[in-house]
Enzyme design. Structure first.
Site, mmCIF file in Angstrom:
data_model
loop_
_atom_site.group_PDB
_atom_site.id
_atom_site.type_symbol
_atom_site.label_atom_id
_atom_site.label_comp_id
_atom_site.label_asym_id
_atom_site.label_seq_id
_atom_site.Cartn_x
_atom_site.Cartn_y
_atom_site.Cartn_z
ATOM 1 C CB THR A 25 -1.090 -0.015 1.261
ATOM 2 O OG1 THR A 25 -1.664 -1.077 1.481
ATOM 3 C CG2 THR A 25 -1.821 1.323 1.317
ATOM 4 N N GLY A 26 0.340 2.350 -0.741
ATOM 5 C CA GLY A 26 1.241 3.421 -1.010
ATOM 6 C C GLY A 26 1.654 3.977 -2.234
ATOM 7 C CB SER A 27 3.107 6.772 -3.706
ATOM 8 O OG SER A 27 4.464 6.804 -2.802
ATOM 9 N N GLY A 82 6.302 -0.587 -0.099
ATOM 10 C CA GLY A 82 7.277 0.467 0.356
ATOM 11 C C GLY A 82 7.780 0.428 1.962
ATOM 12 N N GLY A 95 3.603 1.835 7.963
ATOM 13 C CA GLY A 95 2.281 2.135 8.627
ATOM 14 C C GLY A 95 1.738 3.595 8.604
ATOM 15 C CD GLU A 103 1.227 -1.807 5.032
ATOM 16 O OE1 GLU A 103 2.024 -1.577 5.773
ATOM 17 O OE2 GLU A 103 0.859 -0.768 4.287
#
Length: 225
Positions: A25-27, A82, A95, A103
């Site tokens: 999760t994330g960019s 990431g 987090g 995750e």
């Protein structure tokens, strides 16, 4: 192509047909999902994915990646995500997006966990640039906070985006953002947080990343544990 895209595309090259792949999760993880979808389309890659968050699941569906629910898996071949901080021994801090439980479950379940990041995420110790996110049971947050303060923690509940209440994770936890003495090593800190009643999960990922890919000025370094 920026460094985030570059390192995500490199991570996608580790994927082989037949794999069950965990999506972070994330960019940077979003770029990985896109790169994976391109390989599926252009190379006929045959894979199944499992997502660490609703956001990643939606992204995967948009790119027509086959996806299964976390409830249906007990192990996966590869997890790519990431990190907010990475120490020399490849301990990670994660987090900031508040999807810690899924995750860490996927990181632990993976035969190989590849962490992808820019060089700015390299630190000497966990907590150097960010406080440590700690998911707690809502009814126990004050007790958990007091117990964390007793081991040197300083911080408070993470506010929601509108700043008019508390952040609530996808499965209903609150998030404490706590800073600790920098002289407390991450292994000791990890154990002490784990032993705090009321804590659901936290952002220190020790001995989980098998490979770290670091991008800096269009050059990628591969660090193995």
């Amino acid at each position: 192509m920026n460094d985030k895209q570059l390192v995500a595309v490199q991570a996608a090259q580790y994927v082989q047909s037949g794999m069950l792949v965990g999506l972070g999760t994330g960019s940077t993880a979003n770029y990985f999902i896109e790169a994976l979808a391109h390989r599926q389309r252009d190379e006929g890659l045959s894979i199944t994915t499992v997502a660490s968050s609703t956001v990643s699941a939606i992204k995967a569906q948009l790119f027509n990646l086959p996806i299964v629910a976390l409830e249906h898996i007990s192990s996966i071949d590869l997890y790519v995500d990431g990190a907010d901080e990475i120490t020399p021994d490849k301990t990670l801090l994660k987090g900031r997006g508040s999807d810690l439980v899924k995750e860490k479950l996927l990181a632990k379940a993976a035969t190989q966990f590849i962490a992808v990041a820019e060089a700015s995420k390299l630190v000497s110790h966990i907590g150097q640039n960010f406080s440590i996110p700690i998911e707690v049971m809502p009814f126990a947050w004050q007790l958990a906070k007091k117990n964390l303060e007793d081991i040197g923690g300083v911080g408070d509940l993470r506010p929601n985006a509108a700043k008019d209440g508390f952040w609530v994770t996808s499965h209903g936890s609150y998030v404490l953002e706590m800073s600790f003495d920098k002289n407390l090593d991450e292994h000791t800190l990890n154990a002490r947080i784990n032993n705090t009643p009321g804590v659901v999960e936290h952002g220190i990922f020790i001995n989980l990343a098998s490979t770290v890919l670091i991008a800096q000025e269009s050059v990628i370094r591969e660090l193995k544990r």
